[in-house]
Design a protein around this motif. Structure first.
Motif, PDB file in Angstrom:
ATOM      1  N   PHE A  50    -100.628   5.254 108.836  1.00  0.00           N
ATOM      2  CA  PHE A  50    -101.501   5.504 109.980  1.00  0.00           C
ATOM      3  C   PHE A  50    -101.675   4.240 110.819  1.00  0.00           C
ATOM      4  O   PHE A  50    -101.769   4.316 112.044  1.00  0.00           O
ATOM      5  CB  PHE A  50    -102.862   6.026 109.511  1.00  0.00           C
ATOM      6  N   ARG A  51    -101.715   3.085 110.180  1.00  0.00           N
ATOM      7  CA  ARG A  51    -101.818   1.841 110.946  1.00  0.00           C
ATOM      8  C   ARG A  51    -100.599   1.638 111.834  1.00  0.00           C
ATOM      9  O   ARG A  51    -100.713   1.232 112.985  1.00  0.00           O
ATOM     10  CB  ARG A  51    -101.962   0.647 110.000  1.00  0.00           C
ATOM     11  N   PHE A 103    -106.651  14.305 107.434  1.00  0.00           N
ATOM     12  CA  PHE A 103    -105.941  13.725 106.300  1.00  0.00           C
ATOM     13  C   PHE A 103    -106.920  13.232 105.238  1.00  0.00           C
ATOM     14  O   PHE A 103    -106.700  13.437 104.039  1.00  0.00           O
ATOM     15  CB  PHE A 103    -105.041  12.565 106.752  1.00  0.00           C
ATOM     16  N   LEU A 104    -108.003  12.587 105.650  1.00  0.00           N
ATOM     17  CA  LEU A 104    -108.983  12.081 104.684  1.00  0.00           C
ATOM     18  C   LEU A 104    -109.583  13.220 103.867  1.00  0.00           C
ATOM     19  O   LEU A 104    -109.713  13.124 102.645  1.00  0.00           O
ATOM     20  CB  LEU A 104    -110.086  11.295 105.394  1.00  0.00           C
ATOM     21  N   ARG A 105    -109.941  14.316 104.532  1.00  0.00           N
ATOM     22  CA  ARG A 105    -110.503  15.458 103.808  1.00  0.00           C
ATOM     23  C   ARG A 105    -109.470  16.100 102.902  1.00  0.00           C
ATOM     24  O   ARG A 105    -109.755  16.446 101.750  1.00  0.00           O
ATOM     25  CB  ARG A 105    -111.059  16.485 104.798  1.00  0.00           C
ATOM     26  N   VAL A 152    -104.871   7.485  96.730  1.00  0.00           N
ATOM     27  CA  VAL A 152    -104.046   8.260  97.655  1.00  0.00           C
ATOM     28  C   VAL A 152    -104.280   7.795  99.087  1.00  0.00           C
ATOM     29  O   VAL A 152    -103.333   7.642  99.865  1.00  0.00           O
ATOM     30  CB  VAL A 152    -104.344   9.773  97.496  1.00  0.00           C
ATOM     31  N   ARG A 153    -105.518   7.526  99.441  1.00  0.00           N
ATOM     32  CA  ARG A 153    -105.813   7.074 100.807  1.00  0.00           C
ATOM     33  C   ARG A 153    -105.214   5.702 101.087  1.00  0.00           C
ATOM     34  O   ARG A 153    -104.685   5.469 102.173  1.00  0.00           O
ATOM     35  CB  ARG A 153    -107.321   7.055 101.037  1.00  0.00           C
ATOM     36  N   LEU A 171     -94.596   9.967 101.951  1.00  0.00           N
ATOM     37  CA  LEU A 171     -95.239   9.828 100.641  1.00  0.00           C
ATOM     38  C   LEU A 171     -96.067   8.551 100.533  1.00  0.00           C
ATOM     39  O   LEU A 171     -96.478   8.178  99.451  1.00  0.00           O
ATOM     40  CB  LEU A 171     -94.180   9.860  99.536  1.00  0.00           C
ATOM     41  N   GLY A 172     -96.290   7.878 101.635  1.00  0.00           N
ATOM     42  CA  GLY A 172     -97.116   6.683 101.632  1.00  0.00           C
ATOM     43  C   GLY A 172     -96.298   5.422 101.423  1.00  0.00           C
ATOM     44  O   GLY A 172     -95.092   5.461 101.207  1.00  0.00           O
ATOM     45  N   ARG A 173     -96.960   4.300 101.496  1.00  0.00           N
ATOM     46  CA  ARG A 173     -96.331   2.998 101.323  1.00  0.00           C
ATOM     47  C   ARG A 173     -97.175   2.148 100.389  1.00  0.00           C
ATOM     48  O   ARG A 173     -98.390   2.083 100.525  1.00  0.00           O
ATOM     49  CB  ARG A 173     -96.225   2.242 102.649  1.00  0.00           C
ATOM     50  N   MET A 174     -96.505   1.489  99.454  1.00  0.00           N
ATOM     51  CA  MET A 174     -97.208   0.554  98.579  1.00  0.00           C
ATOM     52  C   MET A 174     -97.052  -0.836  99.161  1.00  0.00           C
ATOM     53  O   MET A 174     -95.950  -1.232  99.510  1.00  0.00           O
ATOM     54  CB  MET A 174     -96.650   0.593  97.175  1.00  0.00           C
TER      55      MET A 174
END
Length: 179
Positions: free
Chosen positions: A43-44, A17-19, A35-36, A169-172
């Motif tokens: 991931f946590r 994912f990082l790459r 983005v990370r 899509l991630g979390r803010m």
């Protein structure tokens, strides 16, 4: 006794994912960072579930429930990685989405700093008399309320898109400053 280690499948997924996240935004440093940070809470949360699954005192029903959650999470992350790979390979909708998520996170950080950590007037010892800071005007209060509601509506829209596409899509998150 040290903490239980995460399985190699999880750590290699995180490294992949990082790459991929760096490639998706064309190795732009600030965009990569945004983005990370956006996907870090996901991931946590998965790491916490994996640590719970490694616990020997876990009940059978709870273990089955956590296994189902982990399988669904892995499916979502596979689809998220394919979105990021597509973003890296073409300049179409996937790339614009990833770029806009980066811009959105950057704007969210600015919004957070402005609303939570804005500079207040400090006391000047050379001033003859103390004048208290002005009260917030009604339009300022309404603007802050509107900003909060806007971020909530935007987050709800992102969650609906995630549900439809079965990806993440991630979390803010509000980050607290350290003293």
């Amino acid at each position: 006794m040290g903490a239980a280690k995460l399985p190699s499948s999880f750590t290699s997924l995180y490294r992949l994912f990082l790459r991929t996240s760096s490639t998706a935004v064309l190795h732009h440093r600030a965009a990569t960072r945004h983005v990370r940070i956006l996907w870090k809470p996901t991931f946590r949360e998965a790491a916490v579930v994996i640590h719970k699954l490694q616990s020997p005192t876990l009940g059978i029903s709870e273990k089955e429930q956590l296994e189902r959650w982990r399988c669904l999470w892995e499916l979502r992350m596979d689809r998220t990685l394919s979105l990021l790979i597509t973003s890296a390979q073409s300049r179409g909708l996937a790339h614009r989405l990833t770029r806009n998520l980066s811009f959105l996170h950057h704007g969210f950080q600015k919004y957070q700093v402005h609303t939570r950590y804005s500079i207040t007037r400090y006391w000047d010892p050379h001033q003859q008399e103390y004048k208290p800071a002005r009260q917030a005007r009604s339009y300022q209060i309404e603007a802050k309320k509107f900003d909060g509601q806007s971020w909530g509506a935007l987050e709800e829209t992102a969650r609906m898109a995630e549900g439809k596409s079965s990806l993440t899509l991630g979390r803010m998150q509000f980050r607290l400053r350290r003293a």
